[in-house]
Design a protein around this motif. Structure first.
Motif, PDB file in Angstrom:
ATOM      1  N   LEU A 466       0.811  -1.220   0.000  1.00 45.59           N
ATOM      2  CA  LEU A 466       0.000   0.000   0.000  1.00 45.59           C
ATOM      3  C   LEU A 466       0.842   1.267   0.000  1.00 45.59           C
ATOM      4  O   LEU A 466       0.384   2.322  -0.433  1.00 45.59           O
ATOM      5  N   LYS A 467       2.076   1.175   0.508  1.00 43.99           N
ATOM      6  CA  LYS A 467       2.944   2.351   0.548  1.00 43.99           C
ATOM      7  C   LYS A 467       3.217   2.871  -0.858  1.00 43.99           C
ATOM      8  O   LYS A 467       3.223   4.073  -1.098  1.00 43.99           O
ATOM      9  N   ASP A 468       3.459   1.957  -1.799  1.00 44.35           N
ATOM     10  CA  ASP A 468       3.747   2.337  -3.171  1.00 44.35           C
ATOM     11  C   ASP A 468       2.526   2.247  -4.087  1.00 44.35           C
ATOM     12  O   ASP A 468       2.484   2.910  -5.131  1.00 44.35           O
ATOM     13  N   TYR A 469       1.551   1.437  -3.703  1.00 43.59           N
ATOM     14  CA  TYR A 469       0.380   1.223  -4.552  1.00 43.59           C
ATOM     15  C   TYR A 469      -0.900   1.390  -3.726  1.00 43.59           C
ATOM     16  O   TYR A 469      -1.614   0.423  -3.474  1.00 43.59           O
ATOM     17  N   PRO A 470      -1.213   2.601  -3.286  1.00 35.86           N
ATOM     18  CA  PRO A 470      -2.469   2.801  -2.551  1.00 35.86           C
ATOM     19  C   PRO A 470      -3.660   2.609  -3.479  1.00 35.86           C
ATOM     20  O   PRO A 470      -3.513   2.670  -4.709  1.00 35.86           O
ATOM     21  N   PRO A 471      -4.844   2.362  -2.927  1.00 32.97           N
ATOM     22  CA  PRO A 471      -6.031   2.244  -3.776  1.00 32.97           C
ATOM     23  C   PRO A 471      -6.260   3.531  -4.565  1.00 32.97           C
ATOM     24  O   PRO A 471      -5.801   4.600  -4.164  1.00 32.97           O
ATOM     25  N   PRO A 472      -6.974   3.452  -5.682  1.00 30.87           N
ATOM     26  CA  PRO A 472      -7.190   4.638  -6.524  1.00 30.87           C
ATOM     27  C   PRO A 472      -7.783   5.812  -5.744  1.00 30.87           C
ATOM     28  O   PRO A 472      -8.782   5.655  -5.036  1.00 30.87           O
ATOM     29  N   TYR A 473      -7.139   6.960  -5.866  1.00 25.92           N
ATOM     30  CA  TYR A 473      -7.589   8.223  -5.267  1.00 25.92           C
ATOM     31  C   TYR A 473      -7.848   8.081  -3.761  1.00 25.92           C
ATOM     32  O   TYR A 473      -8.790   8.672  -3.221  1.00 25.92           O
ATOM     33  N   TYR A 474      -7.007   7.313  -3.078  1.00 24.50           N
ATOM     34  CA  TYR A 474      -7.188   7.126  -1.648  1.00 24.50           C
ATOM     35  C   TYR A 474      -6.874   8.421  -0.899  1.00 24.50           C
ATOM     36  O   TYR A 474      -6.142   9.285  -1.398  1.00 24.50           O
ATOM     37  N   LEU A 475      -7.414   8.571   0.297  1.00 24.77           N
ATOM     38  CA  LEU A 475      -7.368   9.833   1.029  1.00 24.77           C
ATOM     39  C   LEU A 475      -5.938  10.269   1.319  1.00 24.77           C
ATOM     40  O   LEU A 475      -5.165   9.520   1.913  1.00 24.77           O
ATOM     41  N   PRO A 476      -5.558  11.493   0.945  1.00 24.37           N
ATOM     42  CA  PRO A 476      -4.204  11.987   1.230  1.00 24.37           C
ATOM     43  C   PRO A 476      -4.087  12.503   2.656  1.00 24.37           C
ATOM     44  O   PRO A 476      -5.057  12.987   3.245  1.00 24.37           O
ATOM     45  N   THR A 477      -2.876  12.429   3.228  1.00 28.47           N
ATOM     46  CA  THR A 477      -2.632  12.988   4.559  1.00 28.47           C
ATOM     47  C   THR A 477      -1.835  14.281   4.491  1.00 28.47           C
ATOM     48  O   THR A 477      -1.810  15.038   5.446  1.00 28.47           O
ATOM     49  N   LEU A 478      -1.121  14.514   3.375  1.00 27.30           N
ATOM     50  CA  LEU A 478      -0.295  15.702   3.224  1.00 27.30           C
ATOM     51  C   LEU A 478      -0.582  16.360   1.892  1.00 27.30           C
ATOM     52  O   LEU A 478      -1.109  15.732   0.972  1.00 27.30           O
ATOM     53  N   ASP A 479      -0.213  17.645   1.778  1.00 29.70           N
ATOM     54  CA  ASP A 479      -0.284  18.304   0.481  1.00 29.70           C
ATOM     55  C   ASP A 479       0.684  17.633  -0.481  1.00 29.70           C
ATOM     56  O   ASP A 479       1.760  17.180  -0.110  1.00 29.70           O
ATOM     57  N   GLN A 480       0.294  17.599  -1.747  1.00 30.12           N
ATOM     58  CA  GLN A 480       1.168  17.036  -2.754  1.00 30.12           C
ATOM     59  C   GLN A 480       2.363  17.958  -2.983  1.00 30.12           C
ATOM     60  O   GLN A 480       2.261  19.170  -2.845  1.00 30.12           O
ATOM     61  N   GLU A 481       3.492  17.367  -3.317  1.00 31.88           N
ATOM     62  CA  GLU A 481       4.690  18.140  -3.602  1.00 31.88           C
ATOM     63  C   GLU A 481       5.362  17.570  -4.841  1.00 31.88           C
ATOM     64  O   GLU A 481       5.613  16.373  -4.930  1.00 31.88           O
ATOM     65  N   ILE A 482       5.637  18.443  -5.819  1.00 34.31           N
ATOM     66  CA  ILE A 482       6.283  18.030  -7.057  1.00 34.31           C
ATOM     67  C   ILE A 482       7.606  18.780  -7.184  1.00 34.31           C
ATOM     68  O   ILE A 482       7.648  20.007  -7.093  1.00 34.31           O
ATOM     69  N   ILE A 483       8.688  18.046  -7.371  1.00 31.89           N
ATOM     70  CA  ILE A 483      10.020  18.619  -7.539  1.00 31.89           C
ATOM     71  C   ILE A 483      10.537  18.209  -8.916  1.00 31.89           C
ATOM     72  O   ILE A 483      10.660  17.009  -9.202  1.00 31.89           O
ATOM     73  N   TYR A 484      10.813  19.202  -9.759  1.00 29.67           N
ATOM     74  CA  TYR A 484      11.384  18.905 -11.070  1.00 29.67           C
ATOM     75  C   TYR A 484      12.876  18.651 -10.902  1.00 29.67           C
ATOM     76  O   TYR A 484      13.631  19.520 -10.462  1.00 29.67           O
ATOM     77  N   MET A 485      13.313  17.454 -11.267  1.00 32.32           N
ATOM     78  CA  MET A 485      14.691  17.059 -11.048  1.00 32.32           C
ATOM     79  C   MET A 485      15.589  17.442 -12.217  1.00 32.32           C
ATOM     80  O   MET A 485      16.681  17.946 -12.042  1.00 32.32           O
ATOM     81  N   GLN A 486      15.119  17.161 -13.440  1.00 30.26           N
ATOM     82  CA  GLN A 486      15.950  17.443 -14.595  1.00 30.26           C
ATOM     83  C   GLN A 486      15.084  17.426 -15.836  1.00 30.26           C
ATOM     84  O   GLN A 486      14.019  16.831 -15.869  1.00 30.26           O
ATOM     85  N   VAL A 487      15.553  18.116 -16.842  1.00 26.95           N
ATOM     86  CA  VAL A 487      14.934  18.057 -18.162  1.00 26.95           C
ATOM     87  C   VAL A 487      16.075  17.868 -19.145  1.00 26.95           C
ATOM     88  O   VAL A 487      16.982  18.694 -19.237  1.00 26.95           O
ATOM     89  N   ALA A 488      16.082  16.757 -19.854  1.00 24.65           N
ATOM     90  CA  ALA A 488      17.220  16.434 -20.693  1.00 24.65           C
ATOM     91  C   ALA A 488      16.756  15.802 -21.989  1.00 24.65           C
ATOM     92  O   ALA A 488      15.660  15.255 -22.091  1.00 24.65           O
ATOM     93  N   GLN A 489      17.645  15.900 -23.017  1.00 21.52           N
ATOM     94  CA  GLN A 489      17.347  15.216 -24.267  1.00 21.52           C
ATOM     95  C   GLN A 489      17.592  13.741 -24.111  1.00 21.52           C
ATOM     96  O   GLN A 489      18.599  13.320 -23.533  1.00 21.52           O
ATOM     97  N   ASP A 490      16.680  12.951 -24.610  1.00 21.58           N
ATOM     98  CA  ASP A 490      16.806  11.501 -24.512  1.00 21.58           C
ATOM     99  C   ASP A 490      17.953  11.029 -25.402  1.00 21.58           C
ATOM    100  O   ASP A 490      18.230  11.597 -26.453  1.00 21.58           O
ATOM    101  N   ASP A 491      18.616   9.954 -24.970  1.00 22.13           N
ATOM    102  CA  ASP A 491      19.746   9.437 -25.737  1.00 22.13           C
ATOM    103  C   ASP A 491      19.325   8.961 -27.131  1.00 22.13           C
ATOM    104  O   ASP A 491      20.132   8.943 -28.044  1.00 22.13           O
ATOM    105  N   GLY A 492      18.060   8.604 -27.237  1.00 21.97           N
ATOM    106  CA  GLY A 492      17.617   8.126 -28.535  1.00 21.97           C
ATOM    107  C   GLY A 492      17.058   9.224 -29.412  1.00 21.97           C
ATOM    108  O   GLY A 492      16.407   8.950 -30.414  1.00 21.97           O
ATOM    109  N   GLY A 493      17.289  10.506 -29.056  1.00 20.41           N
ATOM    110  CA  GLY A 493      16.687  11.613 -29.793  1.00 20.41           C
ATOM    111  C   GLY A 493      17.328  11.842 -31.135  1.00 20.41           C
ATOM    112  O   GLY A 493      18.425  11.407 -31.439  1.00 20.41           O
ATOM    113  N   GLY A 494      16.571  12.628 -31.984  1.00 27.81           N
ATOM    114  CA  GLY A 494      17.089  12.935 -33.303  1.00 27.81           C
ATOM    115  C   GLY A 494      17.919  14.184 -33.302  1.00 27.81           C
ATOM    116  O   GLY A 494      18.047  14.866 -32.311  1.00 27.81           O
TER     117      GLY A 494
END
Length: 494
Positions: A466-494
Motif C-alpha cells: 500500500l505504501k507504493d500502490y495505494p487504492p485509486p484516489y485514496y485519502l491523502p494525509t499531506l499536500d502534494q509536492e512536485i520537484i522537477y529534477m531534470q529536463v534532458a534530451q533523450d539518448d535516442g533523440g534525433g
C-alpha cells in the motif's frame, strides 16, 4: 566589325556567364540556407514539442499514480488532423522507492520519468523530463486515528499485551497503554500529536521508537472520491441500502430495504439471490461511490452468508453464491455506514488453508489486487459473520469508527441471553484509519461472558504494497509536492 569590337563582345559574354554562375551560386546558397534554416526551425519546434510532451507525461504519471493506473509504452497525445498523421506521443514511467527523512519518520517519494516524442515535418524528436512526487495517503499507516476515546461510552481505549502492530501507527490523540497488561508490540514507527504515552512507565515495545508529528486531517466527507467517481449507486433516502458482492473483476449489486414479514420487519433484497444480481465492470477511474448504506463482501471459496431474499434470516440460503475473490484495483466509498457482511478477500491472497490463511503476498507481481473502503460515517463488521473474519483492504471511516454492528447492544444478565454474540478472531491484512477509535470486543455492561460481543482476538497486519500502490484516489494525509529534477534530451533523440 573591328577586331576590338569582337573582343569586347566576347568579354561581355564571358562576364554574363560569370554573373549567371554567381547568381546561380547565390541562389543555391540562399536555397540551401533557407532549407537549413527551415530544417533547424522545424527541429527546434520538434524538440520543444517533444519536451512539452515529456513534461505533460510527468503530470499524467502523477494522475496515474493517484488512480492506480499503469501505462506501458508510448501512447498518442494528439495528431495533425489536417494532414491526417500522428505527430505527438507520451509515456510516463513510474519508479518507486525513494524516501526522505522528516521529523516524524520518512516520507515516500515517487520518481516519474516522462518521455515525449514528436514527429514534426518528418523529423522525429524524443525528450525526457523527471520529477519527484511526494504523496502520503491514509494507506501509508497500519493504524491511524483522531481520537483514542469511544464516543458512546466516553471510555479511553488502550493497547494491551496481545496487540501486535507491524506497520506505522499514528494518533492525533494520546497513545494509551493498558496499565496491568502493558506489553503490546509496535514494530514500526509510532507517532502522536499529543507527544505523550500514557502511562509513561509502560513496558510496550517500540521497535522504531515513538515521537511527535503534526496532526493528520480527517475530512467530513471523502471529496477526492466524489470528484473522481466513475460509478454512482444508491439514493439519498435515509433507508437506502445497496448490497455489493465483489466477484473477480466484476461488481454484483442489488437494492435492499425494510419489509414487514409476518409482523416483523426484515431486510429484503431484490433480486432475491446473488447469482441474479446486476453485474457491472470496474469504472475506468477506479472509484465507486454509494449514496446511502452499503453491505459488501467477497467470500471466495465458500457460500456468501448474505445470499437470499431475506439475508439476515438464518439458516443460510441453500446453494449460497461462491465468488472468486476480489480482483483489480478499486476504491469503494459510501456516504453512510458500510457493513462488511462476510469475508472480503483478494483473488490472489494466499489459500484458506495453511499457516497464514488469506494473507497478502508482499509484491504486486504475486498479488496485484488492491481494495480501498472509505465510509463517510462508520465501517462495521456484521453481527452475523462467522467466528473468524478475514478482510483484505485499506479501510477508512473519516467521521466515525471501525467497529462491530452489535457492540453497543445493552443487555443485562438473565434477560436476553440470545444477544450474547462472541466471535473468535478478526484478521485484517491492509490498514485501518478512523476518526474515533471503535470498540471491537466487549463484555459491558455486566462484565461477564454472557454479555460478550465482538472479537476476542484482533490481528492487524499491514499490507506493505500500500505504501507504493495505494487504492485509486485514496485519502491523502499531506499536500502534494512536485520537484522537477531534470529536463534532458533523450539518448535516442534525433
Amino acid at each position: 566589325m573591328s577586331k576590338y569590337n569582337r573582343q569586347e563582345q566576347g568579354s561581355m559574354l564571358v562576364m554574363a556567364v560569370v554573373f549567371s554562375f554567381i547568381v546561380i551560386l547565390l541562389g543555391v546558397a540562399y536555397l540551401s540556407f533557407a532549407i537549413n534554416l527551415h530544417n533547424s526551425i522545424s527541429g527546434n519546434i520538434g524538440d520543444h514539442k517533444a519536451l512539452y510532451n515529456a513534461l505533460g507525461a510527468t503530470r499524467i504519471g502523477v494522475e496515474n499514480h493517484l488512480s492506480g493506473h499503469r501505462q506501458y509504452g508510448y501512447q498518442l497525445f494528439y495528431r495533425d488532423r489536417e494532414n491526417r498523421r500522428n505527430t505527438d506521443w507520451f509515456y510516463p514511467e513510474i519508479i518507486t522507492g525513494n524516501q526522505e527523512d522528516i521529523n516524524y519518520g520518512t516520507r515516500n517519494y515517487v520518481t516519474i520519468l516522462g518521455y515525449g516524442k514528436s514527429d514534426y515535418e518528418g523529423q522525429e524528436k524524443t525528450r525526457k523530463a523527471a520529477i519527484q512526487f511526494g504523496y502520503e495517503t491514509y494507506a501509508d499507516y497500519l493504524y491511524l486515528s483522531h481520537r483514542e476515546r469511544d464516543t458512546i461510552r466516553h471510555d479511553d481505549i488502550r493497547f494491551w499485551t496481545p496487540d501486535t502492530l507491524d506497520g506505522k501507527v499514528h494518533s492525533n490523540d494520546t497513545i494509551r497503554i493498558e496499565q496491568f497488561s502493558d506489553r503490546p508490540v509496535f514494530k514500526k514507527r509510532v507517532t502522536t500529536t499529543m507527544n505523550y504515552i500514557d502511562p509513561p512507565n509502560n513496558h510496550a515495545r517500540f521497535d522504531e521508537g515513538w515521537g511527535y508529528r503534526n496532526p493528520i486531517y480527517f475530512p467530513n466527507q471523502a471529496q477526492i472520491l466524489r470528484d473522481n467517481c466513475g460509478l454512482w449507486l444508491g439514493t439519498a433516502g435515509t433507508d437506502s441500502l445497496i448490497h455489493i458482492v465483489l466477484d473477480g473483476d466484476l461488481i454484483r449489486w442489488r437494492r435492499c430495504g425494510i419489509r414487514n414479514v409476518n409482523g416483523a420487519d426484515s431486510i429484503a433484497c431484490l433480486p432475491t439471490t446473488i447469482s441474479d444480481m446486476s453485474v457491472l465492470t470496474h469504472p475506468r477511474s477506479g472509484v465507486v461511490f454509494v449514496i446511502g448504506k452499503l453491505w459488501i463482501s467477497s467470500s471466495r471459496g465458500r457460500g456468501d452468508i448474505m445470499d437470499g431474499e431475506f439475508p439476515e434470516r438464518i439458516p443460510m440460503h441453500p446453494g449460497a453464491y461462491i465468488t472468486q475473490g476480489f480482483e483489480g484495483q478499486l476504491t469503494i466509498g459510501s456516504s453512510d455506514t458500510m457493513i462488511i457482511t462476510d469475508n472480503l478477500v483478494y483473488k490472489r491472497s494466499r489459500p484458506a488453508t495453511g499457516p497464514f490463511p488469506y494473507s497478502v503476498p508482499p509484491t504486486m507481481d504475486s498479488c496485484s489486487d488492491v481494495l480501498g473502503l472509505v465510509s463517510e460515517k462508520c465501517i462495521m463488521i456484521h453481527r452475523q459473520v462467522r467466528d473468524t473474519v478475514y478482510i483484505n483492504a485499506a479501510m477508512a471511516a473519516v467521521s466515525g469508527s471501525i467497529s462491530v454492528q452489535d457492540i453497543y447492544w445493552h443487555v443485562t444478565p438473565n434477560t436476553h441471553p440470545s444477544n450474547r454474540n462472541p466471535k473468535v478472531s478478526l484478521q485484517i491484512y491492509g490498514s485501518l484509519a478512523q476518526r474515533n477509535r471503535g470498540i471491537v470486543h466487549t463484555t459491558w455492561p455486566c462484565g461477564e461472558p454472557y454479555c460478550e460481543r465482538g472479537f476476542d482476538e484482533k490481528d492487524y497486519h499491514y499490507d506493505v504494497r500500500l505504501k507504493d500502490y495505494p487504492p485509486p484516489y485514496y485519502l491523502p494525509t499531506l499536500d502534494q509536492e512536485i520537484i522537477y529534477m531534470q529536463v534532458a534530451q533523450d539518448d535516442g533523440g534525433g
